[in-house]
Design a protein around this motif. Structure first.
Motif, PDB file in Angstrom:
ATOM      1  N   ASN A  88       0.727  -1.080   0.081  1.00  0.00           N
ATOM      2  CA  ASN A  88       0.224  -0.188   0.003  1.00  0.00           C
ATOM      3  C   ASN A  88       0.718   1.368  -0.043  1.00  0.00           C
ATOM      4  N   ALA A  89       2.142   0.992  -0.108  1.00  0.00           N
ATOM      5  CA  ALA A  89       2.916   2.220   0.104  1.00  0.00           C
ATOM      6  C   ALA A  89       3.077   2.535  -1.296  1.00  0.00           C
ATOM      7  N   GLY A  90       3.735   4.066  -1.363  1.00  0.00           N
ATOM      8  CA  GLY A  90       3.988   4.826  -2.971  1.00  0.00           C
ATOM      9  C   GLY A  90       5.289   4.004  -3.382  1.00  0.00           C
ATOM     10  N   ALA A  91       5.692   4.800  -4.417  1.00  0.00           N
ATOM     11  CA  ALA A  91       6.695   4.386  -5.218  1.00  0.00           C
ATOM     12  C   ALA A  91       8.004   4.516  -4.317  1.00  0.00           C
ATOM     13  N   ASP A  92       8.061   5.296  -3.559  1.00  0.00           N
ATOM     14  CA  ASP A  92       9.152   5.589  -2.527  1.00  0.00           C
ATOM     15  C   ASP A  92       9.179   4.546  -1.187  1.00  0.00           C
ATOM     16  N   GLY A  93       8.227   4.017  -1.165  1.00  0.00           N
ATOM     17  CA  GLY A  93       7.905   3.053  -0.146  1.00  0.00           C
ATOM     18  C   GLY A  93       7.442   3.543   1.032  1.00  0.00           C
ATOM     19  N   ILE A  94       6.875   5.061   0.934  1.00  0.00           N
ATOM     20  CA  ILE A  94       6.222   5.707   2.012  1.00  0.00           C
ATOM     21  C   ILE A  94       5.123   6.107   1.864  1.00  0.00           C
ATOM     22  N   TYR A  95       4.243   6.210   2.862  1.00  0.00           N
ATOM     23  CA  TYR A  95       2.791   6.553   2.829  1.00  0.00           C
ATOM     24  C   TYR A  95       2.636   7.930   3.943  1.00  0.00           C
ATOM     25  N   ARG A  96       1.684   8.636   3.804  1.00  0.00           N
ATOM     26  CA  ARG A  96       1.385   9.585   4.875  1.00  0.00           C
ATOM     27  C   ARG A  96       0.003   9.280   5.662  1.00  0.00           C
ATOM     28  N   ILE A  97       0.205   9.220   7.164  1.00  0.00           N
ATOM     29  CA  ILE A  97      -0.973   8.861   7.975  1.00  0.00           C
ATOM     30  C   ILE A  97      -1.349  10.052   8.729  1.00  0.00           C
ATOM     31  N   ARG A  98      -2.962  10.302   8.735  1.00  0.00           N
ATOM     32  CA  ARG A  98      -3.320  11.321   9.538  1.00  0.00           C
ATOM     33  C   ARG A  98      -4.256  10.759  10.289  1.00  0.00           C
ATOM     34  N   GLU A 111      -0.169  13.463  12.493  1.00  0.00           N
ATOM     35  CA  GLU A 111       0.109  13.106  11.197  1.00  0.00           C
ATOM     36  C   GLU A 111       1.691  12.896  11.117  1.00  0.00           C
ATOM     37  N   TYR A 112       2.128  12.004  10.234  1.00  0.00           N
ATOM     38  CA  TYR A 112       3.510  11.428  10.208  1.00  0.00           C
ATOM     39  C   TYR A 112       3.721  10.600   8.858  1.00  0.00           C
ATOM     40  N   LEU A 113       5.027  10.353   8.503  1.00  0.00           N
ATOM     41  CA  LEU A 113       5.346   9.580   7.150  1.00  0.00           C
ATOM     42  C   LEU A 113       5.570   8.191   7.768  1.00  0.00           C
ATOM     43  N   ARG A 114       5.104   7.165   7.237  1.00  0.00           N
ATOM     44  CA  ARG A 114       5.467   5.714   7.524  1.00  0.00           C
ATOM     45  C   ARG A 114       6.074   4.962   6.491  1.00  0.00           C
ATOM     46  N   GLU A 115       7.316   4.330   6.683  1.00  0.00           N
ATOM     47  CA  GLU A 115       7.838   3.398   5.778  1.00  0.00           C
ATOM     48  C   GLU A 115       7.920   1.972   6.345  1.00  0.00           C
TER      49      GLU A 115
END
Length: 234
Positions: free
Chosen positions: A43-53, A152-156
């Protein structure tokens, strides 16, 4: 992503969960080592990261916050969460902790339902025939749960199938002081610091290969809570 109604409000399983606050150098080393043995979350993006709020709920006495800070052995908290500013997939979640193990139950709600909740309209929850929403409604009434803070934060994330292991690296942790703007992608937020948080979750056992990777020198298992840290600001 289709979800069926939730009737049980108890997690199907409880998992081990450990958290460590790590340095940026530790983060770079960990992501390199994890990339060699674990898979990226689909479910992560091409960079392996997604944002959670997330929007966390508590009562006027800060029950959830105090139970966390006091290390109460059996506790729970409710939150609403979405990812990457995508308001087509919003979830209400109840996270429980019992005897050091963590479990979670969730159900999907719509943007319109979330807006009603933010505006103080709760009655729609009783019409959904959903056990989690019914429980949440009842606790809003008798525990006086209310929106408290936005985190809110970034998750890898990385996953490792043996042991059902999930390792996440969370960074750029921020908080929002205006809960009513939770759904607004342009909501003003402020940094809670430069912490990077390593979280390790697994079922019955943690495979040795992962155990060795996540051993970070100078880092200790922490009771770090993004919600508790965000509450410092309001």
């Amino acid at each position: 992503m289709k979800e069926t109604a939730v009737y049980s409000t108890q997690p199907k399983k409880y998992r081990h969960e450990y958290k460590h606050v790590i340095t940026y150098a530790d983060y770079l080393a960990l992501r390199a080592r994890l990339s060699a043995v674990a898979k990226r979350d689909k479910n992560a993006g091409a960079d392996g990261i997604y944002r959670i709020r997330s929007l966390y709920f508590d009562n006027v006495y800060d029950k959830a916050l105090k139970e966390k800070l006091d290390g109460i052995n059996h506790r729970e908290k409710f939150r609403i969460r979405f990812y990457n500013d995508d308001l087509s997939f919003i979830r209400l979640e109840k996270k429980s902790k019992v005897n050091g193990l963590c479990g979670k139950v969730s159900t999907k709600i719509t943007k319109e339902e979330c807006e009603k909740l933010l505006n103080g309209d709760m009655e729609w929850m009783l019409q959904r025939n959903d056990g989690l929403l019914t429980e949440f409604y009842s606790k809003i009434q008798y525990q006086e749960l209310r929106p408290k803070t936005v985190v809110e934060y970034l998750r890898e994330p990385f996953v490792f199938e043996p042991g059902n292991v999930r390792v996440t690296l969370d960074s750029e942790i921020r908080t929002g002081l205006h809960e009513e703007r939770f759904l607004d992608p342009d909501m003003a937020t402020m940094s809670t610091g430069n912490e990077i948080v390593l979280e390790v979750k697994y079922d019955e056992f943690l495979p040795e290969v992962i155990r060795n990777i996540v051993q970070v020198e100078r880092a200790r298992t922490s009771a770090y809570s993004k919600y508790a840290v965000a509450r410092i600001y309001g």
